[in-house]
Design an enzyme around this catalytic site. Structure first.
Site, short mmCIF file in Angstrom:
data_model
loop_
_atom_site.label_atom_id
_atom_site.label_comp_id
_atom_site.label_asym_id
_atom_site.label_seq_id
_atom_site.Cartn_x
_atom_site.Cartn_y
_atom_site.Cartn_z
N SER A 60 26.95 -16.11 12.76
CA SER A 60 26.39 -17.34 12.57
C SER A 60 25.35 -17.52 13.86
CB SER A 60 26.98 -18.22 11.84
OG SER A 60 26.25 -19.68 11.91
N HIS A 90 24.20 -14.09 9.71
CA HIS A 90 24.36 -15.20 8.86
C HIS A 90 23.58 -16.23 9.50
CE1 HIS A 90 26.86 -17.51 5.93
NE2 HIS A 90 26.76 -18.32 7.03
N ASP A 123 22.28 -19.92 8.32
CA ASP A 123 22.74 -21.31 7.86
C ASP A 123 21.42 -22.08 7.54
OD1 ASP A 123 25.66 -21.20 7.43
OD2 ASP A 123 25.65 -20.90 9.87
N MET A 125 19.99 -25.59 6.05
CA MET A 125 20.60 -27.05 5.54
C MET A 125 19.33 -27.89 5.23
SD MET A 125 23.52 -27.47 8.33
CE MET A 125 24.71 -26.26 8.81
N HIS A 145 22.69 -18.25 3.90
CA HIS A 145 23.72 -19.29 3.33
C HIS A 145 22.84 -20.51 3.20
CE1 HIS A 145 27.41 -21.78 4.12
NE2 HIS A 145 26.91 -22.02 2.70
N MET A 192 22.54 -24.08 2.17
CA MET A 192 23.35 -25.32 2.01
C MET A 192 21.98 -26.20 1.41
SD MET A 192 25.85 -25.11 5.00
CE MET A 192 24.88 -23.82 5.84
N MET A 202 34.09 -21.06 1.76
CA MET A 202 33.98 -21.77 2.95
C MET A 202 35.26 -22.52 3.31
SD MET A 202 30.87 -22.25 3.81
CE MET A 202 31.04 -23.14 5.00
N ASP A 208 33.92 -18.30 5.93
CA ASP A 208 32.91 -18.89 6.81
C ASP A 208 33.49 -20.13 7.38
OD1 ASP A 208 30.61 -19.97 8.18
OD2 ASP A 208 29.51 -20.02 6.21
C1 DX5 Z 1 28.95 -24.46 8.52
C2 DX5 Z 1 28.07 -23.05 8.48
C3 DX5 Z 1 28.81 -21.90 9.13
C4 DX5 Z 1 29.21 -22.21 10.83
C5 DX5 Z 1 30.21 -21.30 11.38
O1 DX5 Z 1 28.36 -25.27 7.77
O2 DX5 Z 1 27.96 -22.58 7.13
O3 DX5 Z 1 28.28 -20.67 9.20
O4 DX5 Z 1 27.93 -22.06 11.47
O5 DX5 Z 1 30.44 -21.85 12.85
P1 DX5 Z 1 31.69 -21.69 13.13
O6 DX5 Z 1 32.21 -20.19 13.25
O7 DX5 Z 1 31.77 -22.09 14.58
O8 DX5 Z 1 32.85 -22.47 12.32
ZN ZN Z 2 27.55 -20.49 6.83
#
Ligand code: DX5
Ligand code: ZN
Length: 219
Positions: A6, A31, A33, A35, A64, A66, A135, A173
């Site tokens: 990520s 990956h 993310d 949001m 991913h 969110m 998660m 994750d």
């Molecule tokens: C959290 C994300 C993850 C996050 C993982 O909302 O979905 O992908 O970036 O980061 P680490 O490995 O630092 O928990």
């Molecule tokens: Zn993620």
């Protein structure tokens, strides 16, 4: 296990170098993310950024979402170059229709479960997806602590996938490092998202290889 780094905790002023960094470390995919500031209390980036970084690597993009309404941007993510599209079961879009649209656009549809959502919530969609993302922290921020109480959920998903003879990956994750990756691999996970642990590692290549070795011989 496959490793899907990520980039959420990377230095966004050097995005191209950070993509090269995870590729050099031995990533199997990247990956991303996304949001929306509504589904989770944080904002990150969306299709225009993904489209710009798409030519920088051949690695698959594991996106991913969110987002409260992922269906509104499924076409935009396909156009931007997403390969796997993870939709949260807790979002407000129609899940089945959104997954079908992902498939029609040539992406691998995937469902994602927040920590409070039981494994059984994903069972109706297992025939439609290529991956289930569990998660292991509350989504929204990198650098949180792994929730060991998610291990039975991983086991329940793996048992149901195997019972039905499906080729579905189980991805984890949040708070993943070589130790927690090993726990999830033993429970049946096959893909590990690794964010801060990789970016903070003294030897990122060695860390990636440790994660990739998890579960071998065990499954
Ligand atoms: C959290 C994300 C993850 C996050 C993982 O909302 O979905 O992908 O970036 O980061 P680490 O490995 O630092 O928990
Ligand atoms: Zn993620």
């Amino acid at each position: 296990m496959k490793i899907s780094p990520s980039i959420l905790t990377c230095d966004f002023s050097r995005l191209a170098e950070e993509i090269a960094f995870v590729e050099r470390a031995g990533a199997d995919m990247v990956h991303l993310d996304v949001m929306d500031g509504v589904f989770v209390p944080n904002l990150s980036f969306g299709p225009p950024v993904i489209e710009r970084i798409r030519p920088l690597t051949k690695l698959p993009f594991d996106v991913h979402l969110m987002m409260q309404y992922p269906d509104r941007l499924v076409d935009a993510f396909a156009k931007a170059g997403a390969d796997i599209l993870n939709i949260h079961l807790e979002c407000a879009s129609p899940i089945g229709e959104t997954l079908a649209r992902c498939r029609a656009l040539g992406m691998t549809p995937a469902v994602t479960l927040k920590p409070g959502t039981p494994a059984q919530a994903a069972f109706p969609y297992l025939d439609m997806v290529g991956l289930v993302l569990v998660m292991t922290v509350e989504p929204g921020f990198g650098g949180q602590k792994f929730m060991a109480d998610m291990l039975p959920k991983i086991q329940a998903l793996r048992a149901e996938i195997d019972r039905r003879g499906l080729a579905v990956e189980v991805e984890v994750d949040g708070g993943i490092n070589p130790e927690t990756a090993a726990l999830t691999a033993s429970a049946g996970a096959t893909v590990a998202v690794v964010g801060s642990a990789l970016f903070n590692a003294a030897d990122p290549g060695a860390l990636a290889r440790q994660v990739q070795a998890c579960g071998k011989g065990n499954r």
